[in-house]
Structures are given as C-alpha cells and as structure tokens.
Design a protein around this motif. Sequence first.
Motif, PDB file in Angstrom:
ATOM      1  N   TRP A  64       0.836  -1.201   0.000  1.00 26.51           N
ATOM      2  CA  TRP A  64       0.000   0.000   0.000  1.00 26.51           C
ATOM      3  C   TRP A  64       0.864   1.241   0.000  1.00 26.51           C
ATOM      4  CZ3 TRP A  64      -4.775  -1.085  -1.032  1.00 26.51           C
ATOM      5  CH2 TRP A  64      -5.348  -2.253  -0.581  1.00 26.51           C
ATOM      6  N   GLU A  65       0.595   2.140  -0.911  1.00 26.72           N
ATOM      7  CA  GLU A  65       1.160   3.479  -0.836  1.00 26.72           C
ATOM      8  C   GLU A  65       0.193   4.347  -0.053  1.00 26.72           C
ATOM      9  OE1 GLU A  65       2.088   7.201  -3.789  1.00 26.72           O
ATOM     10  OE2 GLU A  65       2.525   5.197  -4.525  1.00 26.72           O
ATOM     11  N   GLN A  66      -1.099   4.128  -0.296  1.00 24.33           N
ATOM     12  CA  GLN A  66      -2.144   4.829   0.450  1.00 24.33           C
ATOM     13  C   GLN A  66      -3.347   3.901   0.553  1.00 24.33           C
ATOM     14  OE1 GLN A  66      -3.588   8.385  -1.430  1.00 24.33           O
ATOM     15  NE2 GLN A  66      -4.991   8.846   0.208  1.00 24.33           N
ATOM     16  N   THR A  97     -14.543   9.839  -4.899  1.00 29.15           N
ATOM     17  CA  THR A  97     -13.448   8.970  -5.315  1.00 29.15           C
ATOM     18  C   THR A  97     -12.950   8.198  -4.109  1.00 29.15           C
ATOM     19  OG1 THR A  97     -12.776  10.521  -7.050  1.00 29.15           O
ATOM     20  CG2 THR A  97     -11.145   8.892  -6.354  1.00 29.15           C
ATOM     21  N   LEU A  98     -12.949   6.884  -4.232  1.00 31.47           N
ATOM     22  CA  LEU A  98     -12.371   6.016  -3.212  1.00 31.47           C
ATOM     23  C   LEU A  98     -10.956   5.705  -3.681  1.00 31.47           C
ATOM     24  CD1 LEU A  98     -15.382   3.620  -2.626  1.00 31.47           C
ATOM     25  CD2 LEU A  98     -14.822   5.733  -1.435  1.00 31.47           C
ATOM     26  N   ARG A  99      -9.971   6.062  -2.868  1.00 27.93           N
ATOM     27  CA  ARG A  99      -8.573   5.957  -3.280  1.00 27.93           C
ATOM     28  C   ARG A  99      -7.949   4.646  -2.824  1.00 27.93           C
ATOM     29  NH1 ARG A  99      -8.086  10.614  -5.467  1.00 27.93           N
ATOM     30  NH2 ARG A  99      -9.022  12.486  -4.627  1.00 27.93           N
ATOM     31  N   CYS A 100      -7.171   4.066  -3.749  1.00 32.78           N
ATOM     32  CA  CYS A 100      -6.468   2.820  -3.477  1.00 32.78           C
ATOM     33  C   CYS A 100      -5.124   2.918  -4.210  1.00 32.78           C
ATOM     34  CB  CYS A 100      -7.282   1.641  -3.985  1.00 32.78           C
ATOM     35  SG  CYS A 100      -6.588   0.040  -3.565  1.00 32.78           S
ATOM     36  N   LYS A 101      -4.087   3.344  -3.500  1.00 33.95           N
ATOM     37  CA  LYS A 101      -2.782   3.521  -4.135  1.00 33.95           C
ATOM     38  C   LYS A 101      -1.869   2.361  -3.776  1.00 33.95           C
ATOM     39  CE  LYS A 101      -2.104   8.305  -5.035  1.00 33.95           C
ATOM     40  NZ  LYS A 101      -1.217   9.428  -4.798  1.00 33.95           N
ATOM     41  N   VAL A 102      -1.310   1.721  -4.799  1.00 33.51           N
ATOM     42  CA  VAL A 102      -0.481   0.544  -4.628  1.00 33.51           C
ATOM     43  C   VAL A 102       0.865   0.770  -5.314  1.00 33.51           C
ATOM     44  CG1 VAL A 102      -0.347  -1.920  -5.120  1.00 33.51           C
ATOM     45  CG2 VAL A 102      -2.550  -0.879  -4.648  1.00 33.51           C
ATOM     46  N   VAL A 103       1.930   0.309  -4.668  1.00 33.72           N
ATOM     47  CA  VAL A 103       3.253   0.318  -5.298  1.00 33.72           C
ATOM     48  C   VAL A 103       3.679  -1.131  -5.499  1.00 33.72           C
ATOM     49  CG1 VAL A 103       3.985   2.552  -4.405  1.00 33.72           C
ATOM     50  CG2 VAL A 103       4.409   0.520  -3.057  1.00 33.72           C
ATOM     51  N   PHE A 142      -6.087   2.723  -9.936  1.00 35.88           N
ATOM     52  CA  PHE A 142      -6.680   1.873  -8.912  1.00 35.88           C
ATOM     53  C   PHE A 142      -7.750   2.577  -8.103  1.00 35.88           C
ATOM     54  CE2 PHE A 142      -2.208   0.302  -9.296  1.00 35.88           C
ATOM     55  CZ  PHE A 142      -2.533  -0.723 -10.166  1.00 35.88           C
ATOM     56  N   ASN A 143      -7.958   3.862  -8.356  1.00 41.51           N
ATOM     57  CA  ASN A 143      -9.021   4.583  -7.659  1.00 41.51           C
ATOM     58  C   ASN A 143     -10.363   4.213  -8.276  1.00 41.51           C
ATOM     59  OD1 ASN A 143      -7.095   5.780  -6.090  1.00 41.51           O
ATOM     60  ND2 ASN A 143      -7.141   7.734  -7.145  1.00 41.51           N
ATOM     61  N   PHE A 144     -11.400   4.422  -7.514  1.00 44.95           N
ATOM     62  CA  PHE A 144     -12.757   4.059  -7.916  1.00 44.95           C
ATOM     63  C   PHE A 144     -13.627   5.293  -7.738  1.00 44.95           C
ATOM     64  CE2 PHE A 144     -16.907   2.319  -6.647  1.00 44.95           C
ATOM     65  CZ  PHE A 144     -17.152   1.474  -7.717  1.00 44.95           C
ATOM     66  N   GLN A 145     -14.417   5.629  -8.750  1.00 42.44           N
ATOM     67  CA  GLN A 145     -15.178   6.874  -8.702  1.00 42.44           C
ATOM     68  C   GLN A 145     -16.646   6.622  -9.026  1.00 42.44           C
ATOM     69  OE1 GLN A 145     -14.256  10.126 -11.610  1.00 42.44           O
ATOM     70  NE2 GLN A 145     -13.390  11.009  -9.754  1.00 42.44           N
ATOM     71  N   ILE A 146     -17.513   7.299  -8.269  1.00 42.04           N
ATOM     72  CA  ILE A 146     -18.954   7.250  -8.524  1.00 42.04           C
ATOM     73  C   ILE A 146     -19.427   8.686  -8.706  1.00 42.04           C
ATOM     74  CG2 ILE A 146     -21.226   6.536  -7.706  1.00 42.04           C
ATOM     75  CD1 ILE A 146     -19.797   4.638  -5.739  1.00 42.04           C
ATOM     76  N   THR A 147     -20.068   8.959  -9.827  1.00 35.99           N
ATOM     77  CA  THR A 147     -20.647  10.281 -10.052  1.00 35.99           C
ATOM     78  C   THR A 147     -22.120  10.251  -9.654  1.00 35.99           C
ATOM     79  OG1 THR A 147     -21.174   9.738 -12.353  1.00 35.99           O
ATOM     80  CG2 THR A 147     -19.078  10.848 -11.958  1.00 35.99           C
ATOM     81  N   ASN A 148     -22.653  11.424  -9.345  1.00 33.18           N
ATOM     82  CA  ASN A 148     -24.058  11.573  -8.980  1.00 33.18           C
ATOM     83  C   ASN A 148     -24.461  10.550  -7.908  1.00 33.18           C
ATOM     84  OD1 ASN A 148     -26.676  12.602  -9.000  1.00 33.18           O
ATOM     85  ND2 ASN A 148     -27.314  11.269 -10.670  1.00 33.18           N
ATOM     86  N   VAL A 149     -23.714  10.532  -6.788  1.00 33.61           N
ATOM     87  CA  VAL A 149     -23.984   9.554  -5.738  1.00 33.61           C
ATOM     88  C   VAL A 149     -25.400   9.707  -5.193  1.00 33.61           C
ATOM     89  CG1 VAL A 149     -21.575   9.208  -5.056  1.00 33.61           C
ATOM     90  CG2 VAL A 149     -22.936  10.940  -3.906  1.00 33.61           C
ATOM     91  N   GLN A 150     -25.972   8.576  -4.818  1.00 31.11           N
ATOM     92  CA  GLN A 150     -27.327   8.511  -4.295  1.00 31.11           C
ATOM     93  C   GLN A 150     -27.308   7.792  -2.954  1.00 31.11           C
ATOM     94  OE1 GLN A 150     -29.847  10.122  -5.967  1.00 31.11           O
ATOM     95  NE2 GLN A 150     -28.131  10.770  -7.240  1.00 31.11           N
ATOM     96  N   LYS A 151     -28.387   7.888  -2.196  1.00 26.04           N
ATOM     97  CA  LYS A 151     -28.471   7.241  -0.878  1.00 26.04           C
ATOM     98  C   LYS A 151     -28.145   5.748  -0.970  1.00 26.04           C
ATOM     99  CE  LYS A 151     -29.475   9.289   3.023  1.00 26.04           C
ATOM    100  NZ  LYS A 151     -28.412   9.420   4.010  1.00 26.04           N
ATOM    101  N   GLY A 152     -28.560   5.102  -2.054  1.00 20.59           N
ATOM    102  CA  GLY A 152     -28.322   3.672  -2.233  1.00 20.59           C
ATOM    103  C   GLY A 152     -26.857   3.304  -2.380  1.00 20.59           C
ATOM    104  N   ASP A 153     -26.000   4.294  -2.625  1.00 16.50           N
ATOM    105  CA  ASP A 153     -24.558   4.038  -2.750  1.00 16.50           C
ATOM    106  C   ASP A 153     -23.891   3.926  -1.379  1.00 16.50           C
ATOM    107  OD1 ASP A 153     -24.599   4.113  -5.575  1.00 16.50           O
ATOM    108  OD2 ASP A 153     -24.536   6.309  -5.529  1.00 16.50           O
TER     109      ASP A 153
END
Length: 134
Positions: free
Chosen positions: A21-23, A37-43, A79-90
């Motif tokens: 993990w870097e972060q 954006t959910l961050r997942c940094k790997v080296v 490796f980051n994960f992004q969701i646009t227009n987030v809703q309660k169900g997310d």
Amino acid sequence: MVMRLLLIFLTIVEIVTGASWEQKPTDVSALIGSTVTLRCKVVGDPGFVTWNTNGNTLAVGTSIVSSDTRITVPLASKFNFQITNVQKGDDGDYTCNVQNIQPDSQKAVTVHLTILGNSGSTYILSGSTVFLHY
C-alpha cells in the motif's frame, strides 16, 4: 556493473514482495449528487485490483464490470474508484482487493461510503457549511 546488479536485486525484491500500500483507502462521506473517489494507491506489482460491494465486483483493474454507468476508474490513477451523482443507495462498504501471483499476496481494505443528504439538512464538511435544499 554494481548499478546493474542493484537494479536486478530491486526488481527481484519487488517481484517477491508483490504489491504494497502506498495509500490505503479510507472512509469517505459525500453529498447526494456529488462525485466521490475512493482511493487505493499501490506500489509494486499489484497483479490486479478489484473493487467490490455487497458481494458484487464493480471493477477489475481499469475495466468496469458493473452496469452502473456512474462508475469509473480514472485512468490517471488506475486503482481509484469513482462514482458520479452519488445517491443514498450508494451508502455502504466498498472493498479494494489487491492480488498478484505470489502466494498469500492478497491484501484487502474495506471502507465505508457515507452518503449525506436529506431535505433541509445542514452538514459541516471540512470546516465549510453546506446547506441542502430539495
């Protein structure tokens, strides 16, 4: 010659140790309608990274396997994960899984995405007041 041997040694160490993990991902809060954006940094060599929620795989590497068109993996931060227009169900737990071909190389971190937003609510985020009106 010494530099070449050092470079070979470092390459071998990276292959043997796999990814690290870097972060690590951390819990995140987001307002309804925003982009998160959910961050997942790997080296090192991660082999592949997957994002999962509720037993469902959403992304493998930079490929989205979910039918949800709001989900992306930004190419600049593969490796980051992004969701646009987030809703309660997310709202919920998301897991970043890192695994390569080394035995016992799987690493996973689960984070909680909290979605904020009810009609007429006020939230304090990073010292700023945000008013939500629907």
